[in-house]
Design a protein around this motif. Structure first.
Motif, PDB file in Angstrom:
ATOM      1  N   LEU A 125       0.836  -1.193   0.000  1.00  0.00           N
ATOM      2  CA  LEU A 125       0.000   0.000   0.000  1.00  0.00           C
ATOM      3  C   LEU A 125       0.871   1.243   0.000  1.00  0.00           C
ATOM      4  O   LEU A 125       1.734   1.413   0.862  1.00  0.00           O
ATOM      5  N   MET A 126       0.643   2.114  -0.975  1.00  0.00           N
ATOM      6  CA  MET A 126       1.280   3.424  -0.984  1.00  0.00           C
ATOM      7  C   MET A 126       0.304   4.413  -0.373  1.00  0.00           C
ATOM      8  O   MET A 126      -0.831   4.552  -0.852  1.00  0.00           O
ATOM      9  N   ALA A 127       0.731   5.081   0.695  1.00  0.00           N
ATOM     10  CA  ALA A 127      -0.182   5.940   1.438  1.00  0.00           C
ATOM     11  C   ALA A 127       0.400   7.334   1.618  1.00  0.00           C
ATOM     12  O   ALA A 127       1.553   7.493   2.021  1.00  0.00           O
ATOM     13  N   ALA A 128      -0.397   8.324   1.317  1.00  0.00           N
ATOM     14  CA  ALA A 128      -0.051   9.722   1.582  1.00  0.00           C
ATOM     15  C   ALA A 128      -1.265  10.372   2.224  1.00  0.00           C
ATOM     16  O   ALA A 128      -2.320  10.483   1.590  1.00  0.00           O
ATOM     17  N   GLU A 129      -1.126  10.758   3.470  1.00  0.00           N
ATOM     18  CA  GLU A 129      -2.260  11.366   4.162  1.00  0.00           C
ATOM     19  C   GLU A 129      -2.456  12.814   3.741  1.00  0.00           C
ATOM     20  O   GLU A 129      -3.499  13.416   4.007  1.00  0.00           O
ATOM     21  N   LYS A 130      -1.457  13.378   3.069  1.00  0.00           N
ATOM     22  CA  LYS A 130      -1.584  14.712   2.494  1.00  0.00           C
ATOM     23  C   LYS A 130      -0.813  14.722   1.179  1.00  0.00           C
ATOM     24  O   LYS A 130       0.336  14.308   1.115  1.00  0.00           O
ATOM     25  N   THR A 131      -1.454  15.187   0.115  1.00  0.00           N
ATOM     26  CA  THR A 131      -0.831  15.232  -1.206  1.00  0.00           C
ATOM     27  C   THR A 131      -0.708  16.679  -1.677  1.00  0.00           C
ATOM     28  O   THR A 131      -1.153  17.606  -1.005  1.00  0.00           O
ATOM     29  N   ARG A 132      -0.114  16.839  -2.854  1.00  0.00           N
ATOM     30  CA  ARG A 132       0.010  18.180  -3.417  1.00  0.00           C
ATOM     31  C   ARG A 132      -1.351  18.805  -3.707  1.00  0.00           C
ATOM     32  O   ARG A 132      -1.475  20.017  -3.821  1.00  0.00           O
ATOM     33  N   LEU A 133      -2.377  17.970  -3.825  1.00  0.00           N
ATOM     34  CA  LEU A 133      -3.738  18.459  -4.038  1.00  0.00           C
ATOM     35  C   LEU A 133      -4.510  18.563  -2.727  1.00  0.00           C
ATOM     36  O   LEU A 133      -5.681  18.910  -2.726  1.00  0.00           O
ATOM     37  N   GLY A 134      -3.825  18.234  -1.630  1.00  0.00           N
ATOM     38  CA  GLY A 134      -4.440  18.363  -0.310  1.00  0.00           C
ATOM     39  C   GLY A 134      -5.028  17.082   0.234  1.00  0.00           C
ATOM     40  O   GLY A 134      -4.727  16.671   1.347  1.00  0.00           O
ATOM     41  N   ALA A 135      -5.861  16.406  -0.557  1.00  0.00           N
ATOM     42  CA  ALA A 135      -6.564  15.218  -0.082  1.00  0.00           C
ATOM     43  C   ALA A 135      -5.623  14.023   0.019  1.00  0.00           C
ATOM     44  O   ALA A 135      -4.602  13.958  -0.671  1.00  0.00           O
ATOM     45  N   PRO A 136      -5.947  13.054   0.880  1.00  0.00           N
ATOM     46  CA  PRO A 136      -5.110  11.849   0.976  1.00  0.00           C
ATOM     47  C   PRO A 136      -5.271  10.945  -0.244  1.00  0.00           C
ATOM     48  O   PRO A 136      -6.278  11.010  -0.960  1.00  0.00           O
ATOM     49  N   LEU A 137      -4.263  10.104  -0.476  1.00  0.00           N
ATOM     50  CA  LEU A 137      -4.338   9.098  -1.530  1.00  0.00           C
ATOM     51  C   LEU A 137      -3.689   7.827  -1.016  1.00  0.00           C
ATOM     52  O   LEU A 137      -2.550   7.850  -0.551  1.00  0.00           O
ATOM     53  N   ARG A 138      -4.432   6.732  -1.097  1.00  0.00           N
ATOM     54  CA  ARG A 138      -3.933   5.425  -0.673  1.00  0.00           C
ATOM     55  C   ARG A 138      -4.169   4.451  -1.823  1.00  0.00           C
ATOM     56  O   ARG A 138      -5.301   4.293  -2.269  1.00  0.00           O
ATOM     57  N   VAL A 139      -3.088   3.807  -2.282  1.00  0.00           N
ATOM     58  CA  VAL A 139      -3.171   2.935  -3.451  1.00  0.00           C
ATOM     59  C   VAL A 139      -2.550   1.589  -3.119  1.00  0.00           C
ATOM     60  O   VAL A 139      -1.352   1.500  -2.801  1.00  0.00           O
ATOM     61  N   LEU A 140      -3.349   0.534  -3.198  1.00  0.00           N
ATOM     62  CA  LEU A 140      -2.856  -0.830  -3.004  1.00  0.00           C
ATOM     63  C   LEU A 140      -2.540  -1.435  -4.366  1.00  0.00           C
ATOM     64  O   LEU A 140      -3.384  -1.415  -5.266  1.00  0.00           O
ATOM     65  N   LEU A 141      -1.336  -1.971  -4.509  1.00  0.00           N
ATOM     66  CA  LEU A 141      -0.924  -2.594  -5.771  1.00  0.00           C
ATOM     67  C   LEU A 141      -1.258  -4.080  -5.718  1.00  0.00           C
ATOM     68  O   LEU A 141      -0.630  -4.842  -4.964  1.00  0.00           O
ATOM     69  N   ALA A 142      -2.238  -4.508  -6.510  1.00  0.00           N
ATOM     70  CA  ALA A 142      -2.667  -5.906  -6.490  1.00  0.00           C
ATOM     71  C   ALA A 142      -1.551  -6.837  -6.967  1.00  0.00           C
ATOM     72  O   ALA A 142      -1.398  -7.952  -6.473  1.00  0.00           O
ATOM     73  N   THR A 143      -0.787  -6.398  -7.963  1.00  0.00           N
ATOM     74  CA  THR A 143       0.434  -7.101  -8.356  1.00  0.00           C
ATOM     75  C   THR A 143       1.570  -6.104  -8.189  1.00  0.00           C
ATOM     76  O   THR A 143       1.387  -4.899  -8.353  1.00  0.00           O
ATOM     77  N   THR A 144       2.753  -6.594  -7.881  1.00  0.00           N
ATOM     78  CA  THR A 144       3.833  -5.670  -7.527  1.00  0.00           C
ATOM     79  C   THR A 144       4.975  -5.721  -8.534  1.00  0.00           C
ATOM     80  O   THR A 144       4.857  -5.218  -9.637  1.00  0.00           O
TER      81      THR A 144
END
Length: 315
Positions: A125-144
């Protein structure tokens, strides 16, 4: 008042910026009043002098030695976590060819940690609780870390279901989200446009989404890659399951590079790492930025505390 967390931090490849950013991050956190406790792990001669340190052998300058020391630090950190000495681990960046030259066949940290812990399933899981756009983004990679040509064969209904379920349980336990909203990113352009550009969305994704819905997961998809991340950043979803590495990493690093954190889901302890690599080209120049390492440490401490609170509430 919450109990201070104790973490193990590996320095990563001794030739990279890991030792620099770890030392700077720990100093910064201490100066800011953060009460997290640390055990730092790395080569004998690289003690940054910022806290408790365990030397794990001498570095002879070779790639093989760099790989051995990088891997041994991870092994030691896992031992400390499994024994309960630390609540989680934060790993500095490694160099995959060095790990391979040292005789380790693991493609990366995620796979190594799964092997060392015997975890039946893990998630990247790539997680950023604050991004350049302000809102958080959390991305799980099903294949790596696999070649792109292998992705369609690896993407099965069962994989999508199990990864989404793992994501849901982690968002509940570590992020304290009571009913996380999950988006499933499509594989093909425009989610195949009713079969014009592939059949995976109908053959694989639809059955997975049906199963997840029946299991009580709040999920939507398959959503085309060119819209799903924008919708997530607008607050519509709490996290995205991406079908392969680059379709998830490209938007994530575009909006969160330097502040994002890699979190391994499914382990019996918390593991985080910064979102950058070894950056051999800037070692010793003073330009390495410790922000992502600081964020990884803070997130590990917070998630470990949340997991403890969640477990305690169910005892």
């Amino acid at each position: 008042m919450s109990t201070p967390q104790r973490l193990a931090i590996t320095l990563g490849d001794p030739r990279g910026i890991g030792p620099e950013v770890v030392a700077e991050a720990v100093r910064h956190l201490r100066e800011s009043g953060d009460d997290t406790e640390f055990i730092l792990l790395g080569p004998d001669e690289l003690d940054p002098g910022v806290g408790e340190y365990e030397g794990l052998g001498r570095f002879d300058g070779s790639e093989q030695s760099a790989g051995v020391l990088s891997a041994v630090a991870v092994e030691r950190a896992v031992h400390l976590a499994l024994s309960g000495t630390v609540a989680g681990i934060v790993t500095g960046p490694i160099h995959k060819p060095a790990i391979r030259s040292a005789g380790y066949m693991d493609p990366g940290h995620t796979e190594m940690l799964q092997r060392l812990t015997g975890a039946p399933e893990v998630g990247m899981l790539m997680a950023a609780e604050k991004t350049r756009l302000g809102a958080p983004l959390r991305v799980l990679l099903a294949t790596t870390h696999v070649p792109l040509r292998r992705v369609p064969d690896l993407l099965t209904r069962d994989l999508l279901v199990s990864q989404a379920m793992l994501l849901k349980s982690s968002l509940e336990a570590e992020w304290n989200l009571t009913r996380p909203r999950i988006a499933i990113c499509a594989l093909n352009p425009h989610a195949s446009d009713n079969g014009l550009f592939g059949d995976e969305e109908d053959r694989v994704f639809r059955p997975a989404l049906d199963a997840l819905g029946k299991a009580g997961v709040e999920v939507e998809g398959p959503i085309p890659a060119d819209t799903v991340f924008a919708r997530t950043l607008s607050g519509e979803f709490d996290a995205v399951v991406a079908p392969y590495h680059d379709v998830g990493m490209a938007p994530f690093k575009t909006v969160a590079f330097g502040s994002g954190v890699n979190v391994t889901l499914g382990l019996p302890f918390i593991r985080t790492s910064p979102d950058h690599g070894t950056a051999f080209d800037i070692v010793g120049t003073g330009s390495a930025d410790s922000t992502s390492m600081q964020t990884a440490i803070r997130m590990a401490a917070r998630l470990a505390g949340n997991r403890f609170d969640t477990l305690a509430a169910h005892m």
